[in-house]
Design a protein around this motif. Structure first.
Motif, mmCIF file in Angstrom:
data_model
loop_
_atom_site.group_PDB
_atom_site.id
_atom_site.type_symbol
_atom_site.label_atom_id
_atom_site.label_comp_id
_atom_site.label_asym_id
_atom_site.label_seq_id
_atom_site.Cartn_x
_atom_site.Cartn_y
_atom_site.Cartn_z
ATOM 1 N N LEU A 1 0.788 -1.480 -0.333
ATOM 2 C CA LEU A 1 -0.165 0.367 0.244
ATOM 3 C C LEU A 1 1.309 1.518 0.000
ATOM 4 C CD1 LEU A 1 -2.182 -1.468 2.667
ATOM 5 C CD2 LEU A 1 -3.140 -0.966 0.647
ATOM 6 N N VAL A 2 0.714 2.669 -0.796
ATOM 7 C CA VAL A 2 0.903 3.301 -1.089
ATOM 8 C C VAL A 2 0.340 4.742 -0.558
ATOM 9 C CG1 VAL A 2 3.350 5.291 -1.991
ATOM 10 C CG2 VAL A 2 3.073 2.385 -2.343
ATOM 11 N N CYS B 1 -1.436 -2.718 -4.371
ATOM 12 C CA CYS B 1 -0.644 -3.734 -4.785
ATOM 13 C C CYS B 1 -1.431 -5.409 -3.945
ATOM 14 C CB CYS B 1 0.366 -4.405 -6.321
ATOM 15 S SG CYS B 1 0.752 -5.763 -6.587
ATOM 16 N N LEU B 2 -2.489 -6.242 -4.129
ATOM 17 C CA LEU B 2 -2.978 -7.052 -2.960
ATOM 18 C C LEU B 2 -3.070 -8.246 -3.736
ATOM 19 C CD1 LEU B 2 -5.043 -4.631 -1.242
ATOM 20 C CD2 LEU B 2 -3.110 -5.238 -0.369
ATOM 21 N N ALA B 3 -2.094 -9.419 -3.808
ATOM 22 C CA ALA B 3 -2.573 -10.540 -4.154
ATOM 23 C C ALA B 3 -2.442 -10.172 -5.850
ATOM 24 C CB ALA B 3 -3.905 -11.033 -3.874
ATOM 25 N N GLU B 4 -1.714 -9.003 -6.198
ATOM 26 C CA GLU B 4 -1.482 -9.759 -7.726
ATOM 27 C C GLU B 4 -2.832 -8.261 -8.341
ATOM 28 O OE1 GLU B 4 -1.118 -12.186 -10.169
ATOM 29 O OE2 GLU B 4 0.677 -13.113 -9.117
ATOM 30 N N ASN B 5 -3.582 -7.948 -7.040
ATOM 31 C CA ASN B 5 -5.063 -6.751 -8.155
ATOM 32 C C ASN B 5 -4.299 -5.569 -7.733
ATOM 33 O OD1 ASN B 5 -7.280 -8.314 -8.481
ATOM 34 N ND2 ASN B 5 -7.664 -8.703 -6.219
ATOM 35 N N GLU B 6 -3.909 -4.672 -8.923
ATOM 36 C CA GLU B 6 -3.001 -3.502 -9.097
ATOM 37 C C GLU B 6 -4.333 -2.484 -8.424
ATOM 38 O OE1 GLU B 6 0.459 -2.258 -10.528
ATOM 39 O OE2 GLU B 6 0.617 -4.759 -10.939
ATOM 40 N N GLY B 7 -4.248 -1.637 -8.257
ATOM 41 C CA GLY B 7 -5.739 -0.397 -8.472
ATOM 42 C C GLY B 7 -5.047 1.149 -7.823
ATOM 43 N N LYS B 8 -4.884 2.138 -8.079
ATOM 44 C CA LYS B 8 -5.139 4.088 -7.710
ATOM 45 C C LYS B 8 -6.561 4.702 -7.611
ATOM 46 C CE LYS B 8 -2.355 7.715 -9.302
ATOM 47 N NZ LYS B 8 -4.013 8.353 -8.444
ATOM 48 N N LEU B 9 -6.851 4.356 -5.660
ATOM 49 C CA LEU B 9 -7.513 5.243 -6.074
ATOM 50 C C LEU B 9 -8.099 6.872 -5.363
ATOM 51 C CD1 LEU B 9 -9.132 3.344 -3.068
ATOM 52 C CD2 LEU B 9 -10.487 3.164 -5.337
#
Length: 325
Positions: free
Chosen positions: A228-229, A239-247
């Motif tokens: 988590l950044v 990036c959590l269990a290969e799920n990447e995202g930007k919020l």
């Protein structure tokens, strides 16, 4: 209270916040002390959300130490792991704030950073019983800067590995605690090999990895389940269990950003324990977990102080119902 599911090890202290915004340390006329310290903030935020948590750290046998233990106990944090030191004082940190309320650590008053009680945390006094029942260990890095508390961190890692806890490292880089930046980087890098989750600010990510890309950091580490950044008003990437995202962040009026990242972290752990680690493999759930964490962090900024401003689960639910990212 039930056995703590999350153990938070590190510093508890008073953040002495400048009452006047936009001034340098020597120009500030008065200060207001607020209980803080990242691992203690996380423990308190978890309990307020409804997850039993315990704090492990050391304070002095002095009035500030008494007050901080009282704060933990009033919130409902398990204090079995708190040690008292007979001569070393409880840490106080002076924090200046710019006109937007963002903070800068400005020093420790009349003491050297090595003189405080939190640096004297004893490895052999860590209670094994706490680790037997827990699910998560949250570690800061500040105690790596001092020989005695560094041993305590390594002992906690051994106990967490033995009892199969998930380990989350909150990098929490504060140069003012360290004598040597290069030694700090080396010691943090060693710990990173032993943890399951990492939470960093954008500045910490760039300092350690030359990137703020959570997926790239996960790939580099090759052994973690999640990264988590956080980047304040610019939101976060994960990036959590290969799920990447930007919020993006929630747009709300900010009074004080102290402890917002700690509340974000507590919101994340609370949700992971609600949904189960395996749920991080589902992209939509992973996104919802981080959205929830962002809401907990945002709500902590609308009042001064790190702990007093932390929300309950009901407050987070109400906020999420009325705010969309």
């Amino acid at each position: 209270m039930s056995n703590p599911r999350v153990l938070c090890l590190g510093e508890i202290l008073f953040d002495c916040l400048a009452d006047q915004l936009g001034l340098k340390l020597e120009e500030v006329k008065s200060w207001t002390p607020y209980p803080g310290g990242a691992p203690a903030n996380v423990a308190c935020a978890l309990v307020k959300l409804g997850t039993p948590a315990g704090f492990i750290g050391a304070v002095g046998e002095d009035e500030p130490g008494n007050q901080l233990i009282k704060v933990l106990q009033e919130v409902g944090v398990d204090t079995t792991g708190v040690q008292r030191h007979s001569t070393a004082p409880t840490r106080q940190v002076y924090v200046t704030r710019d006109l937007a309320g963002d903070r800068t650590f400005a020093g420790f008053g009349k003491y050297n950073t090595t003189e405080f009680a939190d640096t004297r945390l004893q490895a052999e006094k860590l209670p094994n019983s706490l680790f037997q029942e827990a699910d998560f260990l949250v570690l800061g890095t500040l105690e790596l800067a001092y020989p005695e508390s560094e041993k305590a961190i390594h002992r906690a890692l051994e106990l967490a590995e033995y009892y199969d806890l998930k380990i989350l490292l909150d990098v929490n880089w504060r140069p003012v605690f360290w004598q040597d930046t290069n030694i700090a980087r080396q010691k943090i890098a060693e710990i990173l090999k032993r943890v399951d989750f990492v939470k960093l600010s954008k500045e910490e990510a760039e300092w350690l990895f030359d990137t703020k890309d959570a997926g790239a950091i996960t790939y580099r580490l090759d052994s973690v389940e999640g990264v988590l950044v956080t980047d304040g008003e610019n939101g976060c990437v994960y990036c959590l269990a290969e799920n990447e995202g930007k919020l993006p962040s929630f747009s709300i009026p900010v009074v004080d950003t102290t402890g917002a990242g700690d509340s974000f972290l507590a919101g994340f752990i609370y949700q992971v324990l609600q949904h189960g680690i395996q749920s991080l493999g589902k992209a939509e759930i992973a996104k919802n977990i981080v959205t929830y964490a962002s809401a907990v962090g945002a709500l902590t900024t609308i009042k001064p102080g790190a702990i007093a401003s932390q929300p309950t689960a009901a407050e987070v639910d109400a906020f999420l119902a009325s705010h969309q990212l």
